[in-house]
Design a protein around this motif. Structure first.
Motif, PDB file in Angstrom:
ATOM      1  N   LEU A   1       0.832  -1.208   0.000  1.00  0.00           N
ATOM      2  CA  LEU A   1       0.000   0.000   0.000  1.00  0.00           C
ATOM      3  C   LEU A   1       0.866   1.257   0.000  1.00  0.00           C
ATOM      4  O   LEU A   1       0.575   2.230  -0.702  1.00  0.00           O
ATOM      5  N   VAL A   2       1.937   1.232   0.781  1.00  0.00           N
ATOM      6  CA  VAL A   2       2.830   2.397   0.867  1.00  0.00           C
ATOM      7  C   VAL A   2       3.476   2.676  -0.483  1.00  0.00           C
ATOM      8  O   VAL A   2       3.587   3.834  -0.911  1.00  0.00           O
ATOM      9  N   GLN A   3       3.899   1.627  -1.167  1.00  0.00           N
ATOM     10  CA  GLN A   3       4.599   1.804  -2.444  1.00  0.00           C
ATOM     11  C   GLN A   3       3.741   2.480  -3.498  1.00  0.00           C
ATOM     12  O   GLN A   3       4.248   3.175  -4.382  1.00  0.00           O
ATOM     13  N   THR A   4       2.435   2.290  -3.439  1.00  0.00           N
ATOM     14  CA  THR A   4       1.548   2.870  -4.453  1.00  0.00           C
ATOM     15  C   THR A   4       0.849   4.141  -3.969  1.00  0.00           C
ATOM     16  O   THR A   4       0.049   4.717  -4.702  1.00  0.00           O
ATOM     17  N   ALA A   5       1.153   4.563  -2.746  1.00  0.00           N
ATOM     18  CA  ALA A   5       0.483   5.736  -2.175  1.00  0.00           C
ATOM     19  C   ALA A   5       1.288   7.007  -2.403  1.00  0.00           C
ATOM     20  O   ALA A   5       2.502   6.968  -2.639  1.00  0.00           O
ATOM     21  N   GLU A   6       0.589   8.135  -2.312  1.00  0.00           N
ATOM     22  CA  GLU A   6       1.236   9.448  -2.331  1.00  0.00           C
ATOM     23  C   GLU A   6       1.124  10.021  -0.923  1.00  0.00           C
ATOM     24  O   GLU A   6       0.033  10.325  -0.455  1.00  0.00           O
ATOM     25  N   ILE A   7       2.284  10.147  -0.276  1.00  0.00           N
ATOM     26  CA  ILE A   7       2.295  10.552   1.135  1.00  0.00           C
ATOM     27  C   ILE A   7       3.220  11.724   1.328  1.00  0.00           C
ATOM     28  O   ILE A   7       4.387  11.693   0.879  1.00  0.00           O
ATOM     29  N   GLU A   8       2.736  12.754   1.972  1.00  0.00           N
ATOM     30  CA  GLU A   8       3.553  13.910   2.362  1.00  0.00           C
ATOM     31  C   GLU A   8       3.521  14.048   3.875  1.00  0.00           C
ATOM     32  O   GLU A   8       2.499  13.803   4.510  1.00  0.00           O
ATOM     33  N   GLY A   9       4.652  14.440   4.449  1.00  0.00           N
ATOM     34  CA  GLY A   9       4.693  14.675   5.896  1.00  0.00           C
ATOM     35  C   GLY A   9       5.032  13.453   6.709  1.00  0.00           C
ATOM     36  O   GLY A   9       4.965  13.477   7.942  1.00  0.00           O
ATOM     37  N   ALA A  10       5.386  12.330   6.059  1.00  0.00           N
ATOM     38  CA  ALA A  10       5.821  11.114   6.744  1.00  0.00           C
ATOM     39  C   ALA A  10       6.871  10.453   5.875  1.00  0.00           C
ATOM     40  O   ALA A  10       6.912  10.669   4.653  1.00  0.00           O
ATOM     41  N   ASP A  11       7.732   9.661   6.484  1.00  0.00           N
ATOM     42  CA  ASP A  11       8.783   8.977   5.755  1.00  0.00           C
ATOM     43  C   ASP A  11       8.651   7.485   6.033  1.00  0.00           C
ATOM     44  O   ASP A  11       9.069   6.985   7.073  1.00  0.00           O
ATOM     45  N   LEU A  12       8.055   6.768   5.073  1.00  0.00           N
ATOM     46  CA  LEU A  12       7.820   5.338   5.239  1.00  0.00           C
ATOM     47  C   LEU A  12       8.721   4.509   4.340  1.00  0.00           C
ATOM     48  O   LEU A  12       8.428   3.345   4.065  1.00  0.00           O
ATOM     49  N   ARG A  13       9.823   5.106   3.902  1.00  0.00           N
ATOM     50  CA  ARG A  13      10.755   4.364   3.069  1.00  0.00           C
ATOM     51  C   ARG A  13      11.418   3.258   3.887  1.00  0.00           C
ATOM     52  O   ARG A  13      11.687   3.440   5.067  1.00  0.00           O
TER      53      ARG A  13
END
Length: 265
Positions: free
Chosen positions: A251-263
Motif C-alpha cells: 500500500l505504501v509503495q503505491t500511495a502518495e504521502i507527504e509529511g511522513a517517511d515510510l521508506r
C-alpha cells in the motif's frame, strides 16, 4: 507541543488534522526534549492507519466492533482495519513438519514452569511518596548488606525487621510459581541462582524487598506433542505478522504521502 512547526500529513490527497498526529505522539517513545522524533514516529503510524482505513472504505469493508476486554470494545476504525486485514491477509496453518523443525531447533526452550522456594524481607512504603521511599530503601539496603555478609542471619533479621506477615516464619514465602507474585518480584527471582540474595532491594507497589532464593526446581523439558499446539500458534502468528507487513508495504509503495517517511530502512 507547537504543531505549527511540523509539516502537514497528507495521504493520497487526504489531509490528516495535526491534532490526530499530536494525539498519537503520546504512544511513541522518544528522548526527553526531542518532540520532533515523537512527531515523526507518530506521523508514520498515522499515515499507515490512514492508508488502511482508505483501503477498507474503498473495498466497502463492514466490520462490527468486537469486545477486546471486559466491557472494552474496538473503535470503529480498529474494527475496519481488522476487517480489512482479515480479507487481505490469508495465512495457512503451519505443517506438522514445520512445527517439529521449530521444536527441534532447541527443545530446551519448551519447559514446564519453574518452582521457586523463596524468603524475603519487606521494607514497606508507598512508592509514590519520595520521602518514605527513600527511608525504606535505606533500611532495605542495610538489611541486604547484613545478610550478604551472613546469609544464615536472614530468618532472624526477617523475623525482627520485615513488614510482611511472613516475618512470623522467618520471611519464608514457601513455594511460588510464575504469576504468583507481582512482575518486579518475579523478574528478580528469574535472575537469581539457588541460595542467592538480591544485590539491590527490589521495588514493588508494596515497598522494597530483599529476596533470597532458597531453592529452585527447574521446569522439565516438555515432549513435542505437549507443546505442538503452542508452537503452531506462534508460527502462524509470526507468518500473519510478516504477511500483514508485506501488505502494508505494498500500500505504501503505491500511495502518495507527504509529511511522513515510510521508506524502507
Amino acid at each position: 507541543m507547537n504543531t505549527a512547526l511540523f509539516p502537514n500529513l497528507i495521504v493520497n490527497g487526504e489531509q490528516v488534522p495535526h491534532a490526530v498526529v499530536a494525539a498519537e505522539t503520546q504512544n511513541q517513545d522518544a528522548p526527553k526534549g526531542k518532540p520532533g522524533i515523537a512527531w515523526r514516529k507518530a506521523a508514520n503510524a498515522v499515515a499507515i492507519r490512514t492508508l488502511l482505513l482508505q483501503e477498507a472504505r474503498s473495498r466497502g469493508i463492514v466490520a462490527d466492533r468486537l469486545e477486546v476486554g471486559p466491557g472494552r470494545f474496538e473503535t470503529d476504525e480498529e474494527a475496519l482495519i481488522r476487517g480489512l486485514l482479515e480479507v487481505a491477509v490469508d495465512v495457512s496453518p503451519p505443517s506438522v513438519a514445520d512445527i517439529r523443525a521449530e521444536w527441534e531447533r532447541d527443545p530446551t526452550r519448551f519447559r514446564s514452569p519453574p518452582l521457586w522456594e523463596v524468603s524475603h524481607m519487606l521494607c514497606a512504603c508507598d512508592p509514590r511518596n519520595e520521602e518514605h521511599r527513600g527511608e525504606a530503601l535505606a533500611r532495605a539496603q542495610a538489611l541486604a548488606a547484613a545478610v550478604r555478609d551472613d546469609p544464615k542471619a536472614f530468618p532472624v533479621l526477617a523475623a525482627r525487621e520485615s513488614d510482611c506477615d511472613s516475618k512470623a516464619s522467618g520471611g519464608t514465602l514457601g513455594q511460588l510459581n510464575p504469576g504468583d507474585t507481582v512482575p518486579e518480584f518475579e523478574a528478580a527471582l528469574r535472575g537469581l541462582v539457588e541460595g542467592e540474595i538480591t544485590l539491590e532491594p527490589v521495588l514493588t507497589r508494596y515497598g522494597y524487598h530483599v529476596i533470597k532464593l532458597d531453592a529452585l526446581a527447574e521446569g522439565q523439558v516438555l515432549p513435542f506433542e505437549a507443546v505442538r499446539p503452542k508452537i503452531g500458534e506462534a508460527l502462524e502468528k509470526a507468518a500473519w505478522v510478516r504477511q500483514a507487513r508485506a501488505y502494508v508495504d505494498q500500500l505504501v509503495q503505491t500511495a502518495e504521502i507527504e509529511g511522513a517517511d515510510l521508506r524502507p530502512v
